[in-house]
Design an enzyme around this catalytic site. Sequence first.
Site, PDB file in Angstrom:
ATOM      1  N   HIS A 195       0.823  -1.211   0.000  1.00 15.71           N
ATOM      2  CA  HIS A 195       0.000   0.000   0.000  1.00 15.71           C
ATOM      3  C   HIS A 195       0.854   1.257   0.000  1.00 15.71           C
ATOM      4  CE1 HIS A 195      -3.673  -2.145   1.645  1.00 15.71           C
ATOM      5  NE2 HIS A 195      -4.072  -1.484   0.589  1.00 15.71           N
ATOM      6  N   ARG A 302     -12.056   0.952 -11.559  1.00 15.05           N
ATOM      7  CA  ARG A 302     -12.134  -0.029 -10.461  1.00 15.05           C
ATOM      8  C   ARG A 302     -13.184   0.479  -9.475  1.00 15.05           C
ATOM      9  NH1 ARG A 302      -6.095   0.081 -11.055  1.00 15.05           N
ATOM     10  NH2 ARG A 302      -5.380  -2.068 -11.324  1.00 15.05           N
ATOM     11  N   ARG A 338     -15.696  -1.613 -14.358  1.00 14.73           N
ATOM     12  CA  ARG A 338     -15.452  -3.000 -13.961  1.00 14.73           C
ATOM     13  C   ARG A 338     -16.304  -3.320 -12.748  1.00 14.73           C
ATOM     14  NH1 ARG A 338      -9.655  -5.053 -12.053  1.00 14.73           N
ATOM     15  NH2 ARG A 338     -10.251  -4.030 -10.114  1.00 14.73           N
ATOM     16  N   GLU A 439      -7.223 -12.417 -16.916  1.00 13.35           N
ATOM     17  CA  GLU A 439      -6.186 -12.315 -15.886  1.00 13.35           C
ATOM     18  C   GLU A 439      -5.904 -13.655 -15.201  1.00 13.35           C
ATOM     19  OE1 GLU A 439      -7.352  -9.186 -13.217  1.00 13.35           O
ATOM     20  OE2 GLU A 439      -9.450  -9.769 -13.219  1.00 13.35           O
ATOM     21  N   ASN A 462      -1.485  -7.614 -14.011  1.00 10.61           N
ATOM     22  CA  ASN A 462      -1.050  -7.739 -12.605  1.00 10.61           C
ATOM     23  C   ASN A 462      -1.386  -9.138 -12.091  1.00 10.61           C
ATOM     24  OD1 ASN A 462      -0.644  -5.036 -12.936  1.00 10.61           O
ATOM     25  ND2 ASN A 462      -2.431  -4.403 -11.770  1.00 10.61           N
ATOM     26  N   ARG A 473       1.166 -11.538  -5.436  1.00  9.96           N
ATOM     27  CA  ARG A 473       1.685 -10.250  -5.891  1.00  9.96           C
ATOM     28  C   ARG A 473       1.991  -9.276  -4.756  1.00  9.96           C
ATOM     29  NH1 ARG A 473      -3.745  -7.822  -8.930  1.00  9.96           N
ATOM     30  NH2 ARG A 473      -3.160  -5.736  -8.325  1.00  9.96           N
TER      31      ARG A 473
HETATM   32  C1  PEP Z   1      -4.853  -6.554 -13.099  1.00 10.79           C
HETATM   33  O1  PEP Z   1      -4.957  -7.597 -12.448  1.00 10.79           O
HETATM   34  O2  PEP Z   1      -3.932  -6.350 -13.923  1.00 10.79           O
HETATM   35  C2  PEP Z   1      -5.830  -5.472 -12.932  1.00 10.79           C
HETATM   36  C3  PEP Z   1      -5.823  -4.415 -13.717  1.00 10.79           C
HETATM   37  O3  PEP Z   1      -6.705  -5.585 -11.903  1.00 10.79           O
HETATM   38  P1  PEP Z   1      -6.343  -5.302 -10.367  1.00 10.79           P
HETATM   39  O4  PEP Z   1      -4.954  -4.732 -10.313  1.00 10.79           O
HETATM   40  O5  PEP Z   1      -7.388  -4.374  -9.875  1.00 10.79           O
HETATM   41  O6  PEP Z   1      -6.428  -6.682  -9.773  1.00 10.79           O
HETATM   42 MG    MG Z   2      -6.802  -7.998 -11.455  1.00 15.50          MG
END
Ligand code: PEP
Ligand code: MG
Length: 578
Positions: A195, A302, A338, A439, A462, A473
Amino acid sequence: MTIALHGMGVSRGIAIGSVHIIEHDQLDIHEFSIPKESIEYEVQRFEKAVTSARQQLRAILNHIPETTNADIAAFIDTHLLMLEDTSLTHEPTRLIRELACNAEWALKLQRDVLVSVFDEMDDAYLRTRKDDVDYVVNRIQRILLNQTPLRHEVPDNRLTGYIVLANDLTPADTVLLQHNGITAFVTEYGGPTSHTAILARSLGIPAIVGLQHGLQYIHEEDLIILDGTRGVVLVDPDKQTLAHYRRLQKDEKLHYTALGKLKGKPTVTLDGIPIELQANIELPRDFETVIEVGASGVGLYRTEFLFMNRDTPPDEEEHYQTYTKVIEILHGLPLTIRTLDLGADKQVDGGRQAGPVGSNPALGLRAVRLCLKEPSLFRPQLRAIIRASVLGPVRLLIPMLSNTHELSQVLQIIAEIKSELDAQNIPYDHRLPVGAMIEVPAAAVCADVFAHYLDFLSLGTNDLIQYTMAIDRVNDEVSYLYDPLHPAVLRLIHITLQAGEKANIPVAVCGEMAGETQYTRLLLGLGLREFSVHPAALLEVKQIINNSELAPLKRLAQMALNARNGIEVAEIMAAVNK
Ligand code: PEP
Ligand code: MG
């Protein structure tokens, strides 16, 4: 003598300044017995300390300029809310009375209870909450112990221009530090997706994390150069080095001024191929910046923020009002909304019953999985998005799909909602485009199947990288494996782009990779024609696109897909970015 220390650069830019060290030393709390007749006085002493802590936080909140990112006030709001929570404010008074002990001890006992609950959970977000408990408890403890607050915890302009060094910083610390005018920070711990790192980027403060042994080599008031782009700290630089970095700093400023000139210019490659360059958005106030940087729309909105820091989820009307405002601000630019992506490292409050947290939350009930399980969260949002589609060019984006069964379920709900709206004579765009985030590797491999049912795809790199490389991650111990250039990742991106081309539907990349300029040309070479990036990165990405020629990039991207090791990848990337 100049020494160089290396960490992870998580927010770019160069800062030169004196160091202020923040050490969160452990407070020494001891137990004392309180005579019966003094117990009520002890209770009052505790209650007064809580009131003072509230006043301190409110004072900080009042000093935050209106123009500051809303995240910042939200952090302090969270701590204020915790000071209203009975488990933190009433339970210690009960303990003082029951155990006839001092207020500090009672608060410590209650803190240990709360923290042990968080410790038993694997969820990364809940671990963040544990830090929040400690932050609030320490503030009360310091008041009880008559200690002055740490320098950065109160409005203090003596920190202006300093670079802060700490072993770790909470997001709340980061906010207060920025508010007190610091120019950069460096921590010994932390990962690039923490964060704190994300906040630094959004606040535009150069930052480095994971600078091990920093506190051993750097002292209060030392002059240092912090290079957030390269992750390097130079301690006690000589005159020549200082002059060199001051030049670099100037060049950076010139570079950003020059970038400003790209606003309003088309995004098009040297060989004349137009590229869609949109922005990723989290908070409604970020929409103004979309207009400011001249994005061609919002490729990823988001909506998680709508569910955060509250006890009940938003109802359909609240969703609808929010989207209506956003559509107005965008003035005809496309908006990709989204649907809710809660779970894993994101918040799990917003009225959701906190169920058992699995040992691998990133692989658990999140995003569309959670929405399909809890229609009371999903349906009002879908209805609001569909209704809002009549007000402007809206697109609906579903996160984290793994198989077409989930997709059919979502499409079925959308169809039901449309019938309801028809029956109620409520207008909506009958051709509202519906798309999926790609994803999960399974979805990327089968992108052609998904493409068949959908109007567009958006690659969430991501998560795609997290799941392809089997790494969490947010875990800094395995962040070295988070490699957007791994041929497996590149092949999944390529497969998805090809599937889109075959089905004649657009495919975007909206993960962080799209906004990191070292990957822009490679993505163009792989066939990407739609980028959705953090607004702060937009003009730099545009500059690279406008100076790129596609033909040689296609050939190099093919080579990258077949690279056998990191050395080959590095060689190809050097040619790509030449
Ligand atoms: C991702 O996973 O690349 C994405 C854009 O969504 P988030 O980072 O909100 O999981
Ligand atoms: Mg994502």
